[in-house]
Design a protein around this motif. Structure first.
Motif: not given
Length: 232
Positions: A3-9, A27-32, A37-43, A53-55
């Motif tokens: 699974n891939r997760i995205l950390i926005i922090d 778990l694979e992880t991308d970071m913003a 930047t995080g919203l753009l990655q999600v889109m 995971i959102l700060d």
């Protein structure tokens, strides 16, 4: 399956630490490092992420704004992080569609446990009808033949009451606003608060709860909405 997760922090060291820790549970992880930047990655990635995971405290565009935009087109689980432990922040996050909340500082073990729980719940829900029997403490729901038993007693529910119960039970522990419940169960636009959801919750509690004034299964989250008891 990985699974891939995205950390926005914006805390680069924290992002690196979380990435290292969750890699141990496949778990694979991308970071913003900022909200835009995080919203753009999600889109751009759309359905590629199993969790975000959102700060809350982000520069320029805070976590609440990011979450509000995400919820316009995705139901991916969102775990919010914050240095604040105040109740208003939690209420705001949950009302905007956050699935869980973790206050800094936190233990890595707790973070991993919550991440795995959210991903497991999301994966099961999106498998659709693959799970036909839902079993809880004192309750069995059969989605295929549309029956509910509480303490071995068959409960007579209307079609909409059954749909409402299945929706909440299938998302055990997740908080939903009345608007979210209405659009998912009634499959219609929610134009205004007409107390329809509250009325159905009340009727359902009277049928499935041993004490509808002190419910065990369907809990009220004051100022936000309702959730199915994660302890059930």
């Amino acid at each position: 399956m990985t699974n891939r997760i995205l950390i926005i922090d914006d805390d680069i060291e924290l992002c690196s630490l979380v990435k290292k820790c969750v890699s141990q549970v496949n778990l694979e992880t991308d970071m913003a490092y900022n909200g835009q930047t995080g919203l753009l990655q999600v889109m751009n990635e759309k359905d590629s992420y199993s969790l975000i995971i959102l700060d809350v405290m982000l520069p320029n565009m805070d976590g609440f704004q990011v979450l509000s935009e995400i919820r316009k087109y995705s139901n991916v689980p969102v775990l919010m992080l914050t240095a604040k432990g105040s109740e208003p922040d939690k209420v705001t996050g949950l009302s905007l569609g956050a699935d869980d909340y973790l206050t800094k500082p936190f233990s890595i073990n707790e973070l991993i446990a919550r991440v795995q729980s959210l991903i497991r719940r999301y994966t099961t829900f999106n498998q659709g009808g693959s799970v036909s029997i839902l079993t809880f403490k004192g309750m069995v729901i059969d989605k295929e033949i549309r029956t509910v038993q509480v303490e071995d007693k068959l409960i007579d529910l209307t079609g909409k009451e059954f749909d409402l119960l299945v929706f909440l039970a299938s998302n055990k522990g997740r908080v939903f606003t009345k608007k979210q419940i209405y659009t998912q169960v009634w499959k219609d636009d929610y134009a205004f608060d007409d107390n329809n959801v509250m009325s159905f919750i009340s009727k359902l509690r009277k049928k499935i709860e041993s004490n509808s004034e002190q419910p065990f299964y369907i809990l009220t989250v004051h100022g936000v909405g309702y959730r199915f008891n994660k302890e059930a």
